[in-house]
Design a protein around this motif. Structure first.
Motif, mmCIF file in Angstrom:
data_model
loop_
_atom_site.group_PDB
_atom_site.id
_atom_site.type_symbol
_atom_site.label_atom_id
_atom_site.label_comp_id
_atom_site.label_asym_id
_atom_site.label_seq_id
_atom_site.Cartn_x
_atom_site.Cartn_y
_atom_site.Cartn_z
ATOM 1 N N SER A 21 0.818 -1.218 0.000
ATOM 2 C CA SER A 21 0.000 0.000 0.000
ATOM 3 C C SER A 21 0.853 1.270 0.000
ATOM 4 C CB SER A 21 -0.950 0.003 1.195
ATOM 5 O OG SER A 21 -0.212 -0.069 2.389
ATOM 6 N N GLU A 22 2.105 1.151 0.364
ATOM 7 C CA GLU A 22 2.987 2.313 0.408
ATOM 8 C C GLU A 22 3.729 2.544 -0.917
ATOM 9 O OE1 GLU A 22 5.552 1.552 3.713
ATOM 10 O OE2 GLU A 22 3.897 1.603 5.147
ATOM 11 N N TRP A 23 3.611 1.634 -1.876
ATOM 12 C CA TRP A 23 4.323 1.759 -3.138
ATOM 13 C C TRP A 23 3.645 2.805 -4.012
ATOM 14 C CZ3 TRP A 23 6.006 -3.591 -5.440
ATOM 15 C CH2 TRP A 23 6.866 -4.218 -4.559
ATOM 16 N N LYS A 24 4.372 3.871 -4.305
ATOM 17 C CA LYS A 24 3.856 4.941 -5.164
ATOM 18 C C LYS A 24 4.985 5.478 -6.019
ATOM 19 C CE LYS A 24 0.456 6.144 -1.856
ATOM 20 N NZ LYS A 24 -0.684 6.625 -1.485
ATOM 21 N N ILE A 25 4.632 5.876 -7.224
ATOM 22 C CA ILE A 25 5.592 6.517 -8.117
ATOM 23 C C ILE A 25 5.189 7.982 -8.212
ATOM 24 C CG2 ILE A 25 6.521 6.618 -10.457
ATOM 25 C CD1 ILE A 25 5.835 3.646 -10.729
ATOM 26 N N PRO A 26 6.011 8.879 -7.636
ATOM 27 C CA PRO A 26 5.636 10.299 -7.671
ATOM 28 C C PRO A 26 5.728 10.869 -9.084
ATOM 29 C CG PRO A 26 7.758 9.984 -6.579
ATOM 30 C CD PRO A 26 7.238 8.632 -6.922
ATOM 31 N N LEU A 27 4.716 11.665 -9.443
ATOM 32 C CA LEU A 27 4.692 12.316 -10.752
ATOM 33 C C LEU A 27 4.957 13.805 -10.645
ATOM 34 C CD1 LEU A 27 1.615 10.580 -12.408
ATOM 35 C CD2 LEU A 27 4.021 10.108 -12.812
ATOM 36 N N GLY A 28 4.691 14.347 -9.510
ATOM 37 C CA GLY A 28 4.876 15.781 -9.324
ATOM 38 C C GLY A 28 4.662 16.096 -7.850
ATOM 39 N N ALA A 29 4.380 17.335 -7.584
ATOM 40 C CA ALA A 29 4.212 17.760 -6.201
ATOM 41 C C ALA A 29 2.987 17.142 -5.551
ATOM 42 C CB ALA A 29 4.124 19.281 -6.145
ATOM 43 N N ASP A 30 1.886 17.052 -6.293
ATOM 44 C CA ASP A 30 0.629 16.607 -5.689
ATOM 45 C C ASP A 30 0.092 15.293 -6.242
ATOM 46 O OD1 ASP A 30 0.651 18.898 -4.180
ATOM 47 O OD2 ASP A 30 -0.589 20.030 -5.596
ATOM 48 N N SER A 31 0.769 14.654 -7.158
ATOM 49 C CA SER A 31 0.213 13.443 -7.760
ATOM 50 C C SER A 31 1.237 12.321 -7.784
ATOM 51 C CB SER A 31 -0.287 13.744 -9.169
ATOM 52 O OG SER A 31 0.784 14.172 -9.972
ATOM 53 N N ALA A 32 0.698 11.077 -7.783
ATOM 54 C CA ALA A 32 1.556 9.898 -7.817
ATOM 55 C C ALA A 32 0.762 8.729 -8.394
ATOM 56 C CB ALA A 32 2.052 9.553 -6.423
ATOM 57 N N ILE A 33 1.490 7.771 -8.956
ATOM 58 C CA ILE A 33 0.880 6.528 -9.428
ATOM 59 C C ILE A 33 0.919 5.550 -8.259
ATOM 60 C CG2 ILE A 33 1.071 4.605 -11.028
ATOM 61 C CD1 ILE A 33 2.367 6.514 -13.014
ATOM 62 N N ASP A 34 -0.251 5.046 -7.870
ATOM 63 C CA ASP A 34 -0.366 4.162 -6.701
ATOM 64 C C ASP A 34 -0.229 2.701 -7.138
ATOM 65 O OD1 ASP A 34 -0.762 3.156 -4.221
ATOM 66 O OD2 ASP A 34 -2.748 4.038 -3.923
ATOM 67 N N ILE A 35 1.012 2.247 -7.282
ATOM 68 C CA ILE A 35 1.303 0.875 -7.706
ATOM 69 C C ILE A 35 0.805 -0.113 -6.656
ATOM 70 C CG2 ILE A 35 3.172 -0.759 -8.180
ATOM 71 C CD1 ILE A 35 2.770 1.149 -10.428
ATOM 72 N N GLY A 36 0.910 0.224 -5.399
ATOM 73 C CA GLY A 36 0.473 -0.666 -4.320
ATOM 74 C C GLY A 36 -1.012 -0.982 -4.401
ATOM 75 N N ALA A 37 -1.829 0.014 -4.725
ATOM 76 C CA ALA A 37 -3.273 -0.224 -4.865
ATOM 77 C C ALA A 37 -3.543 -1.164 -6.028
ATOM 78 C CB ALA A 37 -4.009 1.095 -5.064
ATOM 79 N N PHE A 38 -2.772 -1.019 -7.109
ATOM 80 C CA PHE A 38 -2.927 -1.911 -8.252
ATOM 81 C C PHE A 38 -2.554 -3.342 -7.888
ATOM 82 C CE2 PHE A 38 -1.130 -3.997 -12.012
ATOM 83 C CZ PHE A 38 -2.272 -4.026 -12.811
ATOM 84 N N ILE A 39 -1.455 -3.518 -7.171
ATOM 85 C CA ILE A 39 -1.041 -4.863 -6.751
ATOM 86 C C ILE A 39 -2.105 -5.470 -5.841
ATOM 87 C CG2 ILE A 39 0.669 -6.146 -5.393
ATOM 88 C CD1 ILE A 39 2.775 -4.204 -6.516
ATOM 89 N N ASN A 40 -2.654 -4.676 -4.916
ATOM 90 C CA ASN A 40 -3.732 -5.161 -4.051
ATOM 91 C C ASN A 40 -4.937 -5.590 -4.884
ATOM 92 O OD1 ASN A 40 -2.262 -4.721 -1.757
ATOM 93 N ND2 ASN A 40 -3.265 -2.797 -1.240
ATOM 94 N N ALA A 41 -5.284 -4.815 -5.909
ATOM 95 C CA ALA A 41 -6.426 -5.153 -6.761
ATOM 96 C C ALA A 41 -6.184 -6.451 -7.531
ATOM 97 C CB ALA A 41 -6.715 -4.008 -7.725
ATOM 98 N N VAL A 42 -4.956 -6.652 -8.008
ATOM 99 C CA VAL A 42 -4.628 -7.891 -8.725
ATOM 100 C C VAL A 42 -4.738 -9.091 -7.795
ATOM 101 C CG1 VAL A 42 -2.764 -9.155 -9.882
ATOM 102 C CG2 VAL A 42 -3.213 -6.782 -10.478
ATOM 103 N N ILE A 43 -4.197 -8.970 -6.590
ATOM 104 C CA ILE A 43 -4.284 -10.069 -5.617
ATOM 105 C C ILE A 43 -5.746 -10.352 -5.279
ATOM 106 C CG2 ILE A 43 -3.725 -10.764 -3.257
ATOM 107 C CD1 ILE A 43 -1.100 -9.162 -3.580
ATOM 108 N N THR A 44 -6.532 -9.302 -5.067
ATOM 109 C CA THR A 44 -7.958 -9.468 -4.770
ATOM 110 C C THR A 44 -8.669 -10.174 -5.912
ATOM 111 O OG1 THR A 44 -7.941 -7.471 -3.416
ATOM 112 C CG2 THR A 44 -10.083 -8.227 -4.196
ATOM 113 N N PHE A 45 -8.381 -9.764 -7.145
ATOM 114 C CA PHE A 45 -9.000 -10.403 -8.305
ATOM 115 C C PHE A 45 -8.653 -11.883 -8.375
ATOM 116 C CE2 PHE A 45 -8.356 -11.925 -12.645
ATOM 117 C CZ PHE A 45 -9.662 -11.903 -13.096
ATOM 118 N N LEU A 46 -7.385 -12.221 -8.187
ATOM 119 C CA LEU A 46 -6.971 -13.624 -8.275
ATOM 120 C C LEU A 46 -7.643 -14.478 -7.211
ATOM 121 C CD1 LEU A 46 -3.174 -13.205 -9.088
ATOM 122 C CD2 LEU A 46 -5.013 -13.918 -10.643
ATOM 123 N N ILE A 47 -7.731 -13.958 -5.999
ATOM 124 C CA ILE A 47 -8.391 -14.710 -4.924
ATOM 125 C C ILE A 47 -9.879 -14.855 -5.222
ATOM 126 C CG2 ILE A 47 -9.047 -14.637 -2.488
ATOM 127 C CD1 ILE A 47 -6.297 -13.355 -1.977
#
Length: 147
Positions: free
Chosen positions: A60-86
């Motif tokens: 949940s802490e994995w993020k790729i910062p894009l600028g001062a106020d925005s980031a790509i939330d890779i952790g949320a995506f990984i959580n969604a993939v795990i949820t989908f597989l289960i």
């Protein structure tokens, strides 16, 4: 209201009142509740365990910062993939169990009909005389001894 619109509304009302629409609605509600349970399982139990096994990483802490106020939330995506597989795996198990409950046993193969050794007509299994040629039928032991 014109005739086409009334016909369309009546058709829609008939569609809505069918049982299959209600079944679909109940399935959607149960699916949403099931998704909430799986999300809680993944986010609160599995991800911390996976994080400990990988070395204390929290997805949940994995993020790729894009600028001062925005980031790509890779952790949320990984959580969604795990949820989908289960979720997909659990649904697979449920469907597999339901299919095995509804599976009908295969019928026994039909026995080949008994034929008269003389006229080759079909006869009953317990017959002692052929109804077609009136020959006396044996169980086959006498025929083997004659040969």
């Amino acid at each position: 209201m014109n005739k086409k619109a009334k016909g369309f509304l009546n058709e829609f009302k008939e569609f809505i009142s069918r049982g299959s629409v209600m079944d679909l609605a109940v399935g959607m509600i149960i699916g949403a509740a099931f998704t909430a349970i799986v999300n809680a399982l993944v986010n609160n139990i599995l991800n911390p365990i996976i994080g400990l096994l990988v070395g204390g990483i929290q997805f949940s802490e994995w993020k790729i910062p894009l600028g001062a106020d925005s980031a790509i939330d890779i952790g949320a995506f990984i959580n969604a993939v795990i949820t989908f597989l289960i979720t997909a795996f659990v649904i697979f198990l449920i469907v597999k169990a339901l299919n095995s409950l509804h599976r009908k046993p295969e019928p026994a193969p039909e026995k080949a009909p008994r034929l008269c050794p003389y006229c080759k007509s079909e006869i009953a299994d317990d017959a002692t005389r052929c109804p077609h040629c009136t020959s006396i039928l044996t169980d086959g032991a006498e025929e083997k001894n004659e040969k």
